[in-house]
Enzyme design. Structure first.
Site, PDB file in Angstrom:
ATOM      1  N   GLU A 167       0.817  -1.235   0.000  1.00  9.13           N
ATOM      2  CA  GLU A 167       0.000   0.000   0.000  1.00  9.13           C
ATOM      3  C   GLU A 167       0.849   1.284   0.000  1.00  9.13           C
ATOM      4  N   TYR A 169       3.565   2.014   1.889  1.00  2.00           N
ATOM      5  CA  TYR A 169       4.222   2.390   3.145  1.00  2.00           C
ATOM      6  C   TYR A 169       5.742   2.153   3.049  1.00  2.00           C
ATOM      7  N   ARG A 217       2.683  -8.904   4.154  1.00  4.62           N
ATOM      8  CA  ARG A 217       1.737  -8.320   3.177  1.00  4.62           C
ATOM      9  C   ARG A 217       2.558  -7.769   2.022  1.00  4.62           C
ATOM     10  N   HIS A 255      -1.454   3.916  -1.716  1.00  2.00           N
ATOM     11  CA  HIS A 255      -2.539   4.854  -1.391  1.00  2.00           C
ATOM     12  C   HIS A 255      -2.599   6.014  -2.378  1.00  2.00           C
ATOM     13  N   GLN A 342     -18.055   4.997   3.624  1.00  2.86           N
ATOM     14  CA  GLN A 342     -18.556   6.220   4.257  1.00  2.86           C
ATOM     15  C   GLN A 342     -18.319   6.299   5.761  1.00  2.86           C
ATOM     16  N   LYS A 569     -15.241  23.350  -5.853  1.00  3.94           N
ATOM     17  CA  LYS A 569     -14.939  22.156  -6.648  1.00  3.94           C
ATOM     18  C   LYS A 569     -16.168  21.249  -6.733  1.00  3.94           C
ATOM     19  N   GLU A 657     -28.373  17.187   4.050  1.00  2.29           N
ATOM     20  CA  GLU A 657     -27.169  16.359   4.206  1.00  2.29           C
ATOM     21  C   GLU A 657     -27.466  14.967   4.733  1.00  2.29           C
TER      22      GLU A 657
HETATM   23  P1  FAD Z   1     -36.247   6.712   2.489  1.00  2.00           P
HETATM   24  O1  FAD Z   1     -35.210   5.840   1.966  1.00  2.00           O
HETATM   25  O2  FAD Z   1     -36.733   7.796   1.605  1.00  2.00           O
HETATM   26  O3  FAD Z   1     -37.478   5.788   2.910  1.00  2.00           O
HETATM   27  C1  FAD Z   1     -38.723   6.295   3.308  1.00  2.00           C
HETATM   28  C2  FAD Z   1     -39.793   5.245   3.051  1.00  2.00           C
HETATM   29  O4  FAD Z   1     -40.999   5.638   3.666  1.00  2.00           O
HETATM   30  C3  FAD Z   1     -40.113   5.057   1.576  1.00  2.00           C
HETATM   31  O5  FAD Z   1     -39.954   3.691   1.224  1.00  2.00           O
HETATM   32  C4  FAD Z   1     -41.545   5.519   1.441  1.00  2.00           C
HETATM   33  O6  FAD Z   1     -42.261   4.789   0.470  1.00  2.00           O
HETATM   34  C5  FAD Z   1     -42.073   5.260   2.840  1.00  2.00           C
HETATM   35  N1  FAD Z   1     -43.250   6.074   3.213  1.00  2.00           N
HETATM   36  C6  FAD Z   1     -43.387   7.428   3.141  1.00  2.00           C
HETATM   37  N2  FAD Z   1     -44.592   7.784   3.637  1.00  2.00           N
HETATM   38  C7  FAD Z   1     -45.232   6.654   4.043  1.00  2.00           C
HETATM   39  C8  FAD Z   1     -46.480   6.384   4.648  1.00  2.00           C
HETATM   40  N3  FAD Z   1     -47.336   7.351   4.974  1.00  2.00           N
HETATM   41  N4  FAD Z   1     -46.802   5.106   4.901  1.00  2.00           N
HETATM   42  C9  FAD Z   1     -45.964   4.098   4.607  1.00  2.00           C
HETATM   43  N5  FAD Z   1     -44.741   4.307   4.035  1.00  2.00           N
HETATM   44  C10 FAD Z   1     -44.391   5.575   3.762  1.00  2.00           C
HETATM   45  N6  FAD Z   1     -26.904   7.392   0.831  1.00  2.00           N
HETATM   46  C11 FAD Z   1     -25.705   7.019   1.212  1.00  2.00           C
HETATM   47  O7  FAD Z   1     -25.418   7.034   2.407  1.00  2.00           O
HETATM   48  N7  FAD Z   1     -24.774   6.587   0.338  1.00  2.00           N
HETATM   49  C12 FAD Z   1     -25.024   6.529  -0.980  1.00  2.00           C
HETATM   50  O8  FAD Z   1     -24.150   6.152  -1.752  1.00  2.00           O
HETATM   51  C13 FAD Z   1     -26.295   6.911  -1.428  1.00  2.00           C
HETATM   52  N8  FAD Z   1     -26.602   6.857  -2.742  1.00  2.00           N
HETATM   53  C14 FAD Z   1     -27.830   7.223  -3.141  1.00  2.00           C
HETATM   54  C15 FAD Z   1     -28.123   7.186  -4.493  1.00  2.00           C
HETATM   55  C16 FAD Z   1     -29.379   7.532  -4.937  1.00  2.00           C
HETATM   56  C17 FAD Z   1     -29.673   7.484  -6.390  1.00  2.00           C
HETATM   57  C18 FAD Z   1     -30.365   7.953  -4.013  1.00  2.00           C
HETATM   58  C19 FAD Z   1     -31.728   8.337  -4.473  1.00  2.00           C
HETATM   59  C20 FAD Z   1     -30.062   8.019  -2.671  1.00  2.00           C
HETATM   60  C21 FAD Z   1     -28.792   7.677  -2.228  1.00  2.00           C
HETATM   61  N9  FAD Z   1     -28.447   7.755  -0.886  1.00  2.00           N
HETATM   62  C22 FAD Z   1     -27.214   7.350  -0.484  1.00  2.00           C
HETATM   63  C23 FAD Z   1     -29.343   8.353   0.104  1.00  2.00           C
HETATM   64  C24 FAD Z   1     -30.044   7.311   0.945  1.00  2.00           C
HETATM   65  O9  FAD Z   1     -30.688   6.373   0.140  1.00  2.00           O
HETATM   66  C25 FAD Z   1     -31.013   8.015   1.869  1.00  2.00           C
HETATM   67  O10 FAD Z   1     -30.305   8.879   2.710  1.00  2.00           O
HETATM   68  C26 FAD Z   1     -31.807   7.035   2.722  1.00  2.00           C
HETATM   69  O11 FAD Z   1     -32.545   6.165   1.910  1.00  2.00           O
HETATM   70  C27 FAD Z   1     -32.751   7.758   3.663  1.00  2.00           C
HETATM   71  O12 FAD Z   1     -33.431   6.787   4.413  1.00  2.00           O
HETATM   72  P2  FAD Z   1     -34.868   7.039   5.040  1.00  2.00           P
HETATM   73  O13 FAD Z   1     -35.259   5.725   5.590  1.00  2.00           O
HETATM   74  O14 FAD Z   1     -34.837   8.202   5.924  1.00  2.00           O
HETATM   75  O15 FAD Z   1     -35.808   7.433   3.827  1.00  2.00           O
HETATM   76  P1  NAP Z   2     -27.371  17.361  -1.875  1.00  2.00           P
HETATM   77  O1  NAP Z   2     -26.092  16.720  -1.630  1.00  2.00           O
HETATM   78  O2  NAP Z   2     -27.922  18.262  -0.860  1.00  2.00           O
HETATM   79  O3  NAP Z   2     -27.227  18.120  -3.272  1.00  2.00           O
HETATM   80  C1  NAP Z   2     -28.206  18.884  -3.856  1.00  2.00           C
HETATM   81  C2  NAP Z   2     -27.549  19.878  -4.803  1.00  2.00           C
HETATM   82  O4  NAP Z   2     -28.540  20.615  -5.413  1.00  2.00           O
HETATM   83  C3  NAP Z   2     -26.629  20.771  -4.054  1.00  2.00           C
HETATM   84  O5  NAP Z   2     -25.305  20.429  -4.432  1.00  2.00           O
HETATM   85  C4  NAP Z   2     -27.066  22.175  -4.466  1.00  2.00           C
HETATM   86  O6  NAP Z   2     -25.944  22.717  -5.162  1.00  2.00           O
HETATM   87  C5  NAP Z   2     -28.244  22.004  -5.409  1.00  2.00           C
HETATM   88  N1  NAP Z   2     -29.425  22.723  -4.928  1.00  2.00           N
HETATM   89  C6  NAP Z   2     -29.977  22.678  -3.696  1.00  2.00           C
HETATM   90  N2  NAP Z   2     -31.080  23.461  -3.650  1.00  2.00           N
HETATM   91  C7  NAP Z   2     -31.228  23.992  -4.873  1.00  2.00           C
HETATM   92  C8  NAP Z   2     -32.170  24.893  -5.442  1.00  2.00           C
HETATM   93  N3  NAP Z   2     -33.182  25.367  -4.742  1.00  2.00           N
HETATM   94  N4  NAP Z   2     -32.011  25.246  -6.721  1.00  2.00           N
HETATM   95  C9  NAP Z   2     -30.987  24.768  -7.462  1.00  2.00           C
HETATM   96  N5  NAP Z   2     -30.050  23.928  -6.965  1.00  2.00           N
HETATM   97  C10 NAP Z   2     -30.181  23.537  -5.684  1.00  2.00           C
HETATM   98  O7  NAP Z   2     -28.488  16.304  -2.130  1.00  2.00           O
HETATM   99  P2  NAP Z   2     -28.568  15.024  -3.071  1.00  2.00           P
HETATM  100  O8  NAP Z   2     -27.600  15.035  -4.187  1.00  2.00           O
HETATM  101  O9  NAP Z   2     -30.004  14.973  -3.406  1.00  2.00           O
HETATM  102  O10 NAP Z   2     -28.191  13.838  -2.136  1.00  2.00           O
HETATM  103  C11 NAP Z   2     -28.977  13.527  -0.993  1.00  2.00           C
HETATM  104  C12 NAP Z   2     -28.144  12.823   0.011  1.00  2.00           C
HETATM  105  O11 NAP Z   2     -27.860  11.510  -0.429  1.00  2.00           O
HETATM  106  C13 NAP Z   2     -26.840  13.554   0.186  1.00  2.00           C
HETATM  107  O12 NAP Z   2     -26.787  14.199   1.444  1.00  2.00           O
HETATM  108  C14 NAP Z   2     -25.809  12.516   0.046  1.00  2.00           C
HETATM  109  O13 NAP Z   2     -25.002  12.423   1.208  1.00  2.00           O
HETATM  110  C15 NAP Z   2     -26.554  11.209  -0.137  1.00  2.00           C
HETATM  111  N6  NAP Z   2     -25.876  10.531  -1.234  1.00  2.00           N
HETATM  112  C16 NAP Z   2     -24.608  10.133  -1.039  1.00  2.00           C
HETATM  113  C17 NAP Z   2     -23.937   9.545  -2.073  1.00  2.00           C
HETATM  114  C18 NAP Z   2     -22.510   9.063  -1.872  1.00  2.00           C
HETATM  115  O14 NAP Z   2     -21.893   8.642  -2.814  1.00  2.00           O
HETATM  116  N7  NAP Z   2     -21.968   9.114  -0.697  1.00  2.00           N
HETATM  117  C19 NAP Z   2     -24.534   9.372  -3.282  1.00  2.00           C
HETATM  118  C20 NAP Z   2     -25.830   9.810  -3.456  1.00  2.00           C
HETATM  119  C21 NAP Z   2     -26.487  10.414  -2.419  1.00  2.00           C
HETATM  120  P3  NAP Z   2     -25.827  24.281  -5.491  1.00  2.00           P
HETATM  121  O15 NAP Z   2     -26.552  24.973  -4.398  1.00  2.00           O
HETATM  122  O16 NAP Z   2     -24.379  24.587  -5.551  1.00  2.00           O
HETATM  123  O17 NAP Z   2     -26.451  24.397  -6.823  1.00  2.00           O
HETATM  124 FE1  SF4 Z   3     -17.228   0.506   5.386  1.00  2.00          FE
HETATM  125 FE2  SF4 Z   3     -19.524  -0.482   6.288  1.00  2.00          FE
HETATM  126 FE3  SF4 Z   3     -19.477   0.876   3.976  1.00  2.00          FE
HETATM  127 FE4  SF4 Z   3     -18.415  -1.577   4.196  1.00  2.00          FE
HETATM  128  S1  SF4 Z   3     -20.571  -1.018   4.393  1.00  2.00           S
HETATM  129  S2  SF4 Z   3     -17.468   0.165   3.222  1.00  2.00           S
HETATM  130  S3  SF4 Z   3     -17.559  -1.504   6.250  1.00  2.00           S
HETATM  131  S4  SF4 Z   3     -18.999   1.683   6.002  1.00  2.00           S
END
Ligand code: FAD
Ligand code: NAP
Ligand code: SF4
Length: 674
Positions: A167, A169, A217, A255, A342, A569, A657
């Site tokens: 890695e 080191y 390693r 790394h 993460q 960025k 966030e």
């Molecule tokens: P949600 O996942 O939104 O779940 C809420 C659930 O509640 C839904 O299934 C909905 O149908 C249900 N619901 C709502 N109202 C009702 C009701 N009245 N009765 C019954 N059911 C209901 N996060 C990461 O950490 N890493 C990632 O790499 C990442 N990648 C992502 C990529 C994409 C494309 C997307 C869309 C999201 C990604 N996220 C990622 C974000 C992550 O998925 C969300 O932060 C997470 O799913 C939030 O969990 P939650 O349970 O709060 O809400």
């Molecule tokens: P996000 O990270 O909050 O990004 C939304 C983007 O939209 C911001 O970068 C913002 O950029 C822009 N925006 C916000 N309000 C706006 C407005 N009113 N008009 C125009 N632009 C606006 O949210 P997200 O991409 O939807 O992701 C949701 C969460 O899922 C994130 O917090 C993230 O951590 C998680 N997630 C994580 C990963 C991962 O790989 N770790 C992948 C997917 C999702 P500007 O204000 O600069 O335009």
């Molecule tokens: Fe790390 Fe858990 Fe994500 Fe695996 S699932 S990469 S152990 S945070």
């Protein structure tokens, strides 16, 4: 009944000791190693993995001296006093039937402090400190420090040590011409450059005796220019074997390499074939590593003869019972590591204690303790996204009677969108894990059921957890209701998208949507394609696996623009260890990234922007909106007004966030307290 994974379950006789199966927990720094006061937590963290059946555990890296610290006052093993502290760890693991080896890691120029040393004064691109070149005397003292550290490890009760030779080191820095510019007996020719690791293994063996495990390693693939050639790798492996190593573990990539080696988009077991290439040259067992996260993958590596053992680091953070579940025919119960980094590596790089997105108890075992519910109550969880699933399973595990309502026809929430992103296919494993747990724990699951306040009140639940998630935010841009505008949800659910696309919002979802739109197929799952995309060649032809190798010409079915208002960025908020991979992928796909944009309107001509003083019209077929989310918690007010004890978790609580790490962690912590 036949063993589900016969190769994986097989003990390995090392002559003086026997490993109970073929699973090694690879070294992973958690941060608990750095402070003596965390020894109790560290002991329980490892003991839980030993109880879960792991064959051999390797600790995070401990430096043999001060110059080798990763961080100022980082983990080291240099004295009898420190060795006594380790006894708590070794005895906890051995009481649980496990074996444990201490990793000896000298950071060299990767040290994050001004005492750093290396073969030469070549600064690393990932640390701010220029290293001092070790003198000949300094090198001999360093070798002696490795030997002393190993002897202390033996005194501390360890079953062995791992010498970290990969890695990038210190040891790697001596091996590669890119960092070793010496002209003395430790530099220049290959025979001189490989002298350091061979001497270290020889002197460590002399210090610990014959009946002690020494894992070396070895860097199989440096993934940096002027790294080692394959012939050198094989020669070093033989020399290390002859010097007294018991096992050889595989290291992949320095790394500072610009090729990802462990993130989600790296195909499973992508490098095991290289371990297989080395194995026939040696008489000692070899260990394959990197992206081996499920037992069928591990079994395949062993059955094909690519390795004698497999190393899993993050997968054992995700599930301490990985081995027991695999060998007892319960693989469908495994909480799979989705390789997101993460909560583990991204935490370590920010000097926070590592844990796991899918298992917040990892490295917090003594704090997040699941006690039986007193008294058990009837609890409704609304929403089966990551937050609701974590809450429902934790509550049920404690003995509560749980009903989980989900509006959709499937559980998973937004993970059902995430798993459609090329390179994020692993996310489906988390949904599979929770589905099985709901079943095992007897949670009453009501799919296709958008529950409302009156039903929750009528059913008379003692408590209600709202995990209803989020709704996508619609930005106030003139023309946002134009028919060409789509939300990320539409796109990921299969809406038709044209050949020219503007993606508004460059958060995690904006990046993911760009990957989705620029991909042709599931190329990420194919090792050959993936290597071609990242310019990784056959190490027998290309030094370090990369020298002289050009990346495959990128192909994208669409012209995509990714836009944000901020001038910072692109992707600055993405994970430290994965953000660069996403940025590089999109750059290779010629996604045009526009920062500092003002959105003027969307109409038949396309998207009208203001970028600085310039007015631009992007003539696109579709505009995809990825501008964050708002919480969905309309049930909360009425429930509380009706006197129902109501809790908010995940996106329903705070959408800004939000990520799955926070959603699962918050839900688990709340469920532990109810
Ligand atoms: P949600 O996942 O939104 O779940 C809420 C659930 O509640 C839904 O299934 C909905 O149908 C249900 N619901 C709502 N109202 C009702 C009701 N009245 N009765 C019954 N059911 C209901 N996060 C990461 O950490 N890493 C990632 O790499 C990442 N990648 C992502 C990529 C994409 C494309 C997307 C869309 C999201 C990604 N996220 C990622 C974000 C992550 O998925 C969300 O932060 C997470 O799913 C939030 O969990 P939650 O349970 O709060 O809400
Ligand atoms: P996000 O990270 O909050 O990004 C939304 C983007 O939209 C911001 O970068 C913002 O950029 C822009 N925006 C916000 N309000 C706006 C407005 N009113 N008009 C125009 N632009 C606006 O949210 P997200 O991409 O939807 O992701 C949701 C969460 O899922 C994130 O917090 C993230 O951590 C998680 N997630 C994580 C990963 C991962 O790989 N770790 C992948 C997917 C999702 P500007 O204000 O600069 O335009
Ligand atoms: Fe790390 Fe858990 Fe994500 Fe695996 S699932 S990469 S152990 S945070």
């Amino acid at each position: 009944m036949s063993e589900p994974f016969p190769h994986l379950s097989q003990p390995l006789d090392l002559g003086f000791t026997t490993l109970r199966n073929r699973v090694v927990m690879g070294s992973m720094h958690t941060g608990l190693e750095d402070r003596a006061r965390d020894t109790g937590r560290l002991a329980e963290y490892f003991a839980e993995r030993a109880r879960g059946g792991t064959g051999l555990i390797i600790t995070g890296g401990y430096s043999p001296n001060r110059t080798g610290w990763l961080l100022p006052f980082g983990a080291s093993l240099t004295s009898e006093r420190e060795a006594r502290t380790h006894r708590r760890v070794t005895s906890a693991v051995q009481a649980a039937g496990g074996k444990i080896a201490l990793q000896i890691l000298h950071a060299g120029r990767y040290a994050y402090h001004p005492l750093s040393v290396s073969a030469s004064t070549v600064k690393s691109p990932i640390t701010p400190f220029r290293p001092r070149a070790l003198s000949g005397r300094g090198i001999r003292a360093t070798i002696a420090d490795f030997a002393r550290c190993a002897a202390l490890a033996r005194k501390a009760g360890y079953d062995g040590v791992e010498i970290m030779g990969s890695e990038g080191y210190l040891i790697n820095q001596f091996l590669a011409a890119r960092t070793n510019r010496r002209r003395d007996e430790w530099g220049g020719s290959w025979a001189n450059r490989m002298r350091l690791p061979v001497e270290i293994v020889r002197q460590v063996r002399a210090a610990v005796g014959e009946d002690f495990i020494i894992v070396y390693r070895l860097s199989l693939l440096d993934l940096v220019p002027s790294g080692q050639s394959w012939d050198e790798v094989v020669e070093l492996a033989l020399a290390v074997q002859n010097a007294g190593a018991t096992l050889i573990n595989s290291g992949i990539g320095w790394h500072e390499a610009r090729v990802p080696t462990i993130v989600t988009s790296v195909p499973r077991a992508a490098f095991a074939d290289l371990t297989g290439k080395l194995r026939p040259h040696l008489s000692i067992p070899v260990i394959a590593s990197n992206r081996i996260n499920m037992p069928d993958v591990a079994e395949g590596v062993l059955a094909r003869g690519e390795a004698d053992l497999v190393s899993l680091a993050r997968p054992l953070l995700a599930d301490p019972e990985w081995v027991a579940k695999s060998t007892e025919g319960r693989a469908d119960e495994i909480n799979t590591c989705i390789a997101c980094n993460q909560a583990c590596l991204d935490h370590v790089f920010r000097h926070r204690t590592a844990t796991c997105l899918v298992n917040p108890r990892a490295a917090h075992e003594t704090q997040l303790v699941l006690r039986p519910a007193t008294p058990p109550r009837r609890i409704a969880v609304v929403g089966a996204g990551p937050a609701g699933l974590a809450a429902a399973t934790t509550l049920a595990r404690r003995g509560h009677t749980v009903t989980l309502f989900e509006a959709a026809e499937e559980i998973g929430g937004q993970f059902n969108l995430a798993k459609r992103i090329p390179g994020k296919e692993e996310f489906h494993e988390t949904v599979r894990y929770f589905a099985r747990q709901l079943d095992l724990l007897g949670v009453s699951l009501r799919l296709g059921h958008r529950v409302d306040t009156s039903q929750l009140r009528e059913d008379g639940f003692d408590e209600v957890l709202l995990a209803t998630g989020v709704v996508p935010r619609t930005p106030a841009i003139p023309g946002v209701d134009h028919p060409t505008v789509l939300s990320y949800v539409d796109v990921l659910r299969g809406a038709r998208v044209g050949r020219r696309v503007a993606v508004i919002g460059a958060g995690g979802i904006g990046f993911d949507v760009c990957e989705f739109l620029t991909s042709t197929d599931s190329s990420a799952l194919d090792v050959k394609r993936w290597r071609a995309d990242w310019g990784v060649g056959d190490p027998e032809m290309a030094r370090g696996g990369v020298e002289g190798v050009t990346r495959a010409a990128p192909s994208s079915p669409r012209q995509v623009y990714l836009i944000q208002r901020k001038t910072s960025k692109m992707g600055a908020g993405l994970g430290k260890t994965s953000g660069w991979v996403h940025r590089t992928t999109l750059r290779n796909k010629q996604v045009e990234m526009i920062t500092g944009a003002g959105y003027r309107r969307i109409d038949d001509e396309g998207l009208h922007l203001e970028v600085g003083a310039e007015q631009r019209v992007l003539a696109v077929d579709n505009v995809v909106v990825c501008t964050g989310q708002e919480p969905l918690r309309d049930l909360a007010g009425d429930l509380r007004a009706a006197g129902v004890r109501t809790h908010l978790v995940g996106g329903a609580d705070v959408a800004a966030e939000l990520d799955a790490k926070r959603a699962i962690d918050q839900a688990t912590r709340l469920a532990i307290t109810l």
